[in-house]
Design a protein around this motif. Structure first.
Motif, PDB file in Angstrom:
ATOM      1  N   GLN A   1      40.555  14.516 103.301  1.00  0.00           N
ATOM      2  CA  GLN A   1      41.043  13.225 103.902  1.00  0.00           C
ATOM      3  C   GLN A   1      40.997  11.819 102.959  1.00  0.00           C
ATOM      4  OE1 GLN A   1      38.874  12.124 107.462  1.00  0.00           O
ATOM      5  NE2 GLN A   1      39.635  10.067 107.570  1.00  0.00           N
ATOM      6  N   LEU A   2      41.992  11.079 103.149  1.00  0.00           N
ATOM      7  CA  LEU A   2      42.204   9.768 102.182  1.00  0.00           C
ATOM      8  C   LEU A   2      41.127   9.056 102.633  1.00  0.00           C
ATOM      9  CD1 LEU A   2      43.853   8.421 100.144  1.00  0.00           C
ATOM     10  CD2 LEU A   2      44.971   7.321 102.177  1.00  0.00           C
ATOM     11  N   GLU A   3      40.388   8.460 101.591  1.00  0.00           N
ATOM     12  CA  GLU A   3      39.120   7.639 101.822  1.00  0.00           C
ATOM     13  C   GLU A   3      39.544   6.110 101.428  1.00  0.00           C
ATOM     14  OE1 GLU A   3      36.194   8.167 103.157  1.00  0.00           O
ATOM     15  OE2 GLU A   3      36.788  10.378 103.408  1.00  0.00           O
ATOM     16  N   PHE A   4      39.139   5.354 102.196  1.00  0.00           N
ATOM     17  CA  PHE A   4      39.663   3.850 101.992  1.00  0.00           C
ATOM     18  C   PHE A   4      38.672   3.043 101.455  1.00  0.00           C
ATOM     19  CE2 PHE A   4      42.995   4.882 105.140  1.00  0.00           C
ATOM     20  CZ  PHE A   4      44.313   4.572 104.484  1.00  0.00           C
ATOM     21  N   PHE A   5      37.479   3.679 101.478  1.00  0.00           N
ATOM     22  CA  PHE A   5      36.058   2.628 101.236  1.00  0.00           C
ATOM     23  C   PHE A   5      35.385   3.870 100.790  1.00  0.00           C
ATOM     24  CE2 PHE A   5      37.549   0.929 105.361  1.00  0.00           C
ATOM     25  CZ  PHE A   5      37.541  -0.631 104.654  1.00  0.00           C
ATOM     26  N   SER A   6      34.620   3.483  99.638  1.00  0.00           N
ATOM     27  CA  SER A   6      33.472   4.330  98.864  1.00  0.00           C
ATOM     28  C   SER A   6      32.371   4.641  99.707  1.00  0.00           C
ATOM     29  CB  SER A   6      33.226   3.833  97.463  1.00  0.00           C
ATOM     30  OG  SER A   6      32.427   2.633  97.764  1.00  0.00           O
ATOM     31  N   VAL A   7      31.798   5.478  99.421  1.00  0.00           N
ATOM     32  CA  VAL A   7      30.483   6.077 100.367  1.00  0.00           C
ATOM     33  C   VAL A   7      29.360   5.327  99.697  1.00  0.00           C
ATOM     34  CG1 VAL A   7      28.989   7.828 100.986  1.00  0.00           C
ATOM     35  CG2 VAL A   7      31.318   8.240 101.222  1.00  0.00           C
ATOM     36  N   PRO A   8      28.750   4.510 100.146  1.00  0.00           N
ATOM     37  CA  PRO A   8      27.467   3.704  99.287  1.00  0.00           C
ATOM     38  C   PRO A   8      26.468   4.859  99.174  1.00  0.00           C
ATOM     39  CG  PRO A   8      27.268   3.094 101.620  1.00  0.00           C
ATOM     40  CD  PRO A   8      28.807   4.117 101.350  1.00  0.00           C
TER      41      PRO A   8
ATOM     42  N   PHE B   1      21.594  12.216  90.132  1.00  0.00           N
ATOM     43  CA  PHE B   1      22.338  12.077  88.831  1.00  0.00           C
ATOM     44  C   PHE B   1      23.678  12.365  88.900  1.00  0.00           C
ATOM     45  CE2 PHE B   1      17.970  13.382  86.475  1.00  0.00           C
ATOM     46  CZ  PHE B   1      17.453  12.257  86.648  1.00  0.00           C
ATOM     47  N   ASN B   2      24.262  13.004  89.773  1.00  0.00           N
ATOM     48  CA  ASN B   2      25.654  13.434  89.945  1.00  0.00           C
ATOM     49  C   ASN B   2      26.289  12.558  91.099  1.00  0.00           C
ATOM     50  OD1 ASN B   2      25.687  14.912  87.451  1.00  0.00           O
ATOM     51  ND2 ASN B   2      24.745  16.607  88.960  1.00  0.00           N
TER      52      ASN B   2
ATOM     53  N   THR C   1      32.751  14.009  95.329  1.00  0.00           N
ATOM     54  CA  THR C   1      33.926  13.470  96.234  1.00  0.00           C
ATOM     55  C   THR C   1      33.229  12.931  97.291  1.00  0.00           C
ATOM     56  OG1 THR C   1      33.770  15.472  97.640  1.00  0.00           O
ATOM     57  CG2 THR C   1      35.228  15.390  95.437  1.00  0.00           C
ATOM     58  N   PRO C   2      33.782  11.827  98.261  1.00  0.00           N
ATOM     59  CA  PRO C   2      33.353  11.141  99.327  1.00  0.00           C
ATOM     60  C   PRO C   2      32.957  12.346 100.485  1.00  0.00           C
ATOM     61  CG  PRO C   2      35.303  10.100  98.250  1.00  0.00           C
ATOM     62  CD  PRO C   2      35.232  11.164  97.751  1.00  0.00           C
ATOM     63  N   ALA C   3      33.540  13.174 100.535  1.00  0.00           N
ATOM     64  CA  ALA C   3      33.121  14.503 101.487  1.00  0.00           C
ATOM     65  C   ALA C   3      31.878  14.994 101.058  1.00  0.00           C
ATOM     66  CB  ALA C   3      34.290  15.547 101.638  1.00  0.00           C
ATOM     67  N   GLN C   4      31.865  15.241  99.677  1.00  0.00           N
ATOM     68  CA  GLN C   4      30.559  15.871  99.321  1.00  0.00           C
ATOM     69  C   GLN C   4      29.193  14.741  99.569  1.00  0.00           C
ATOM     70  OE1 GLN C   4      32.160  16.669  95.268  1.00  0.00           O
ATOM     71  NE2 GLN C   4      31.590  18.783  95.747  1.00  0.00           N
ATOM     72  N   GLN C   5      29.519  13.529  99.262  1.00  0.00           N
ATOM     73  CA  GLN C   5      28.629  12.449  99.369  1.00  0.00           C
ATOM     74  C   GLN C   5      28.090  12.162 100.706  1.00  0.00           C
ATOM     75  OE1 GLN C   5      30.669   9.125  97.568  1.00  0.00           O
ATOM     76  NE2 GLN C   5      29.807   9.787  95.501  1.00  0.00           N
TER      77      GLN C   5
END
Length: 86
Positions: A3-10, A36-37, A42-46
Motif C-alpha cells: 500500500q502507498l504510504e503518505f506518512f512515515s511510521v514514527p 538498529f535497522n 518498509t512502513p508495513a514492516q515497521q
C-alpha cells in the motif's frame, strides 16, 4: 502489492534505552536488530514491529502478575500454551 504510504511510521522509541534479560529494550520492547535497522524497514514492516512490541509488552505485564515467575518454572511443560499471535 504494498500500500502507498503518505506518512512515515514514527519510531516507537520512548528514550528508555536499556535492555532486559531477554534482549528487548525496556522502553519500546524492540529487539536489537529492530532498533538498529528501523529506518531500513518498509512502513508495513515497521507497523508489524510495533504490533510485536505491543504483544511483548502485554506478555511481560502478564508474566509479572502471575503467581509463579517465569524464571522459576523448571520445564516448559509447566507453562501455559502460547496463544495465536495473529
Amino acid at each position: 502489492m504494498e500500500q502507498l504510504e503518505f506518512f512515515s511510521v514514527p519510531s516507537p522509541c520512548v528514550g528508555v534505552c536499556t535492555v532486559d534479560e531477554k534482549g528487548y529494550c525496556q522502553g519500546c520492547m524492540r529487539k536489537r536488530e529492530e532498533r538498529f535497522n528501523w529506518l531500513n524497514f518498509t512502513p508495513a514492516q515497521q507497523r508489524h514491529i510495533i504490533k510485536l512490541c505491543k504483544q511483548r509488552y502485554y506478555r511481560k505485564r502478564l508474566a509479572q502478575r502471575n503467581v509463579i515467575p517465569v524464571t522459576q518454572v523448571d520445564n516448559e511443560e509447566d507453562l501455559p500454551p502460547q496463544g495465536n499471535l495473529f
